[in-house]
Enzyme design. Structure first.
Site, PDB file in Angstrom:
ATOM      1  N   GLY A   1      20.366 -41.867 -20.725  1.00 55.54           N
ATOM      2  CA  GLY A   1      21.560 -42.020 -21.545  1.00 55.54           C
ATOM      3  C   GLY A   1      21.375 -43.197 -22.490  1.00 55.54           C
TER       4      GLY A   1
ATOM      5  CD  GLN B   1      22.259 -48.799 -24.050  1.00 58.69           C
ATOM      6  OE1 GLN B   1      22.662 -47.647 -23.992  1.00 58.69           O
ATOM      7  NE2 GLN B   1      21.383 -49.302 -23.189  1.00 58.69           N
TER       8      GLN B   1
ATOM      9  CB  CYS C   1      20.908 -50.715 -18.253  1.00 58.29           C
ATOM     10  SG  CYS C   1      21.600 -50.846 -19.913  1.00 58.29           S
ATOM     11  CG  LEU C   2      17.122 -47.001 -21.725  1.00 58.25           C
ATOM     12  CD1 LEU C   2      17.301 -45.992 -22.845  1.00 58.25           C
ATOM     13  CD2 LEU C   2      15.701 -46.948 -21.181  1.00 58.25           C
TER      14      LEU C   2
ATOM     15  CG  HIS D   1      25.247 -46.982 -17.539  1.00 55.96           C
ATOM     16  ND1 HIS D   1      24.618 -47.840 -16.665  1.00 55.96           N
ATOM     17  CD2 HIS D   1      24.755 -47.276 -18.767  1.00 55.96           C
ATOM     18  CE1 HIS D   1      23.789 -48.635 -17.346  1.00 55.96           C
ATOM     19  NE2 HIS D   1      23.844 -48.304 -18.623  1.00 55.96           N
ATOM     20  CD  GLU D   2      24.753 -44.480 -21.453  1.00 54.78           C
ATOM     21  OE1 GLU D   2      24.871 -45.422 -22.259  1.00 54.78           O
ATOM     22  OE2 GLU D   2      23.776 -44.373 -20.689  1.00 54.78           O
TER      23      GLU D   2
ATOM     24  CG  HIS E   1      26.303 -49.431 -22.647  1.00 57.15           C
ATOM     25  ND1 HIS E   1      25.798 -50.708 -22.696  1.00 57.15           N
ATOM     26  CD2 HIS E   1      25.419 -48.716 -21.910  1.00 57.15           C
ATOM     27  CE1 HIS E   1      24.661 -50.767 -22.008  1.00 57.15           C
ATOM     28  NE2 HIS E   1      24.408 -49.567 -21.513  1.00 57.15           N
TER      29      HIS E   1
HETATM   30 ZN    ZN Z   1      22.862 -49.044 -20.295  1.00 54.07          ZN
END
Ligand code: ZN
Length: 186
Positions: A46, A51, A88-89, A130-131, A134
């Site tokens: 995701g 991000q 998380c990226l 999660h997204e 963000h």
């Molecule tokens: Zn993340």
């Protein structure tokens, strides 16, 4: 359509709440394409617009071989909780046990401005929560137990990548080696 730099923890854009999308135009469709391509390249499960430095309420996912995107989401969460690790990226290589609702019903819009409802459980439900976090400037480390949060902050401070985003405005792109889908960052 292009792969964008993924912003890392320490970049203020990650802790700033985003704005709703108003114009469902060509620019928005390019944003969805960029997010999708950047997520697939990482690879991740995701990715949310902040991000890649765009403060809008847009995210994409790649869960169970299905790509999706959602704009201006509102969530309904099940009372039932799921256990499991999350990454998380924007936090390369960090993974911690993160409790999430087991199921979610997400309402929002697709990139053409059509209303859609996405129902998910387990990994899809986790990704959507999660997204959406963000988009509100909330990060997965905010959802950890106090003990794990302390450990995570220590790991972050000792990581090679931490602080690099603040040096001279240069943000290195960190590539995470491929894992199985459940090990992918979000
Ligand atoms: Zn993340």
């Amino acid at each position: 359509m292009s792969i964008q730099q993924i912003r890392l923890f320490g970049d203020p854009v990650l802790v700033t709440p985003t704005s709703p999308v108003i114009d469902f135009d060509k620019e928005l469709r390019t944003l969805v394409a960029d997010l999708t391509q950047t997520m697939l390249d990482a690879p991740g499960a995701g990715l949310a617009a902040p991000q890649i430095g765009v403060p809008l309420r847009v995210f994409v996912w790649d869960v169970d071989q299905e790509l999706g995107h959602l704009i201006n989401p509102t969530l309904n969460l099940s009372p039932e909780i799921q256990e499991g690790e999350e990454g998380c990226l924007s936090f390369p290589e960090l993974r911690y046990e993160t409790p999430r609702a087991m199921r979610v019903v997400a309402k929002g819009f697709n990139m053409y401005g059509e209303p859609i409802v996405v129902e998910g459980s387990e990994l899809l439900a986790r990704a959507i929560q999660h997204e959406t976090d963000h988009l509100d400037g909330i990060l997965f480390i905010d959802r950890l137990s106090p003990e794990d949060r302390k450990l995570a902050m220590k790991e972050i401070r000792e990581s090679e990548w931490f602080g690099t985003s603040l040096d001279l405005g240069v943000i290195p792109r960190v590539k995470i080696s491929p894992h199985n889908p459940f090990d992918k960052g979000l």
